[in-house]
Scaffold this motif. Structure first.
Motif, short mmCIF file in Angstrom:
data_model
loop_
_atom_site.label_atom_id
_atom_site.label_comp_id
_atom_site.label_asym_id
_atom_site.label_seq_id
_atom_site.Cartn_x
_atom_site.Cartn_y
_atom_site.Cartn_z
N PRO A 158 9.79 12.63 -36.81
CA PRO A 158 11.27 12.42 -36.81
C PRO A 158 12.09 13.63 -37.72
O PRO A 158 11.37 14.03 -38.93
N VAL A 159 12.92 14.58 -37.36
CA VAL A 159 13.58 15.56 -38.09
C VAL A 159 14.84 14.89 -38.63
O VAL A 159 15.74 14.07 -37.77
N GLY A 160 14.97 14.86 -39.82
CA GLY A 160 16.09 14.31 -40.53
C GLY A 160 17.24 15.16 -40.44
O GLY A 160 17.33 16.25 -39.87
N VAL A 196 11.62 30.98 -33.39
CA VAL A 196 12.41 29.87 -32.69
C VAL A 196 12.02 28.46 -33.14
O VAL A 196 10.87 28.16 -33.09
N PHE A 197 13.10 27.82 -33.72
CA PHE A 197 12.86 26.49 -34.10
C PHE A 197 14.08 25.62 -33.67
O PHE A 197 14.94 26.03 -33.32
N VAL A 198 13.85 24.36 -33.89
CA VAL A 198 15.08 23.11 -33.43
C VAL A 198 15.54 22.67 -34.84
O VAL A 198 14.78 22.18 -35.64
N LYS A 199 16.97 22.85 -35.00
CA LYS A 199 17.38 22.14 -36.22
C LYS A 199 18.34 20.95 -35.82
O LYS A 199 19.01 20.81 -34.50
N ASN A 200 18.24 19.82 -36.82
CA ASN A 200 19.11 18.48 -36.55
C ASN A 200 20.35 18.74 -37.01
O ASN A 200 20.43 18.66 -38.30
N GLU A 201 21.41 19.09 -36.71
CA GLU A 201 22.67 19.12 -37.09
C GLU A 201 23.65 17.57 -37.04
O GLU A 201 24.64 17.72 -37.21
N GLY A 202 22.81 16.65 -36.71
CA GLY A 202 23.73 15.44 -36.59
C GLY A 202 23.24 14.55 -38.09
O GLY A 202 22.95 15.21 -38.99
N THR A 203 23.41 13.31 -38.03
CA THR A 203 23.75 12.37 -39.01
C THR A 203 22.59 11.68 -39.07
O THR A 203 22.26 10.81 -40.20
N ALA A 204 21.79 11.32 -38.20
CA ALA A 204 20.47 10.42 -38.20
C ALA A 204 19.23 11.12 -37.75
O ALA A 204 19.42 12.25 -37.29
N PRO A 205 18.25 10.66 -38.19
CA PRO A 205 16.75 11.02 -37.88
C PRO A 205 16.63 11.16 -36.38
O PRO A 205 17.03 10.32 -35.65
#
Length: 241
Positions: A176-178, A110-119
């Motif tokens: 921060p997650v890029g 289980v982890f979290v992913k940043n699917e956006g465009t900003a950190p």
């Protein structure tokens, strides 16, 4: 919150002056390029005695047209190029990723992913409870190592990056997650040894994100620091206050 960039090129052409057809001039008037011409007879220069030098007339006419054509080409191809840059906030979009087996007794990776465009800074909560066959949460709480077993991921008090448990019960990823990047595992594996009557074990993960490159008045220290007991340190790494 949204960062976008929009580029727009506006092209405008110079406007050539005057028409491009033939011109007929009276005697002594200016030619097509604005210069005074020689006296003419029927549109061609004449010498004394009334003789028309036809060969010279052709050469002069060609030269005039060539010079006017060159000037017209310069004006016609004159352009300007403007670029307009508009900067807006980037998008952050957290997504929980996990592997869940077909028997519905094991949740893992289980982890979290940043699917956006900003950190963005990521935080998550883990809720473990019972629910009945109709999906209603029960008051009775499951007991770890009896009703379920859980192996946590990179949760520690040292080393980076890692998950840090805040005072508010959230787990915070320490850096921060890029864009299109992900955290380490919050949970390596959660298992239920068996079923208990009509009760079902639920391991519920929820997540939130806060854009990392905000101003001090609206960033992590302003929004989440007081409740979490964490603050932004060197290079954006979260530390305990």
């Amino acid at each position: 919150m949204a960062i976008g960039k929009r580029d727009r090129d506006r092209l405008g052409t110079g406007t050539p002056q005057g028409s491009r057809g033939a011109h007929f001039r009276p005697v002594g008037s200016a030619d097509a390029c604005g210069r005074a011409g020689e006296p003419t007879l029927g549109g061609a220069p004449v010498r004394r005695g009334g003789r028309r030098p036809l060969k010279r007339a052709v050469i002069v006419a060609v030269a005039v047209l060539a010079m006017c054509g060159a000037g017209g080409a310069v004006a016609w191809f004159g352009v300007q190029d403007n670029v307009l840059n508009t900067f807006t906030r980037g998008e952050i979009k957290p997504s929980i990723e996990e592997t869940f087996d077909g028997s519905s007794t094991v949740k893992q990776n289980v982890f979290v992913k940043n699917e956006g465009t900003a950190p963005a800074y990521m935080r998550a909560t883990v809720s473990i409870y019972w629910e009945d066959k109709d999906g209603n949460q029960l008051w009775e709480s499951p007991v770890e190592n009896t009703d379920y077993e859980i192996k946590w991921g990179v949760i520690s008090e040292d080393g980076n990056p890692r998950w840090i448990e805040g005072k508010d019960g959230y787990y915070y990823w320490s850096v921060p997650v890029g864009a299109n990047e992900q955290t380490g595992n919050l949970i390596d594996k959660a298992t239920q040894p068996g079923t208990i009557g009509d009760k079902r074990l639920v391991v519920d993960i929820s997540t939130q994100a806060l854009q990392a490159n905000l101003s001090a008045s609206e960033g992590f220290d302003k929004v989440w620091s007081a409740s979490s007991g964490l603050a932004v340190g060197v290079d954006g790494v979260l530390v305990r206050k």
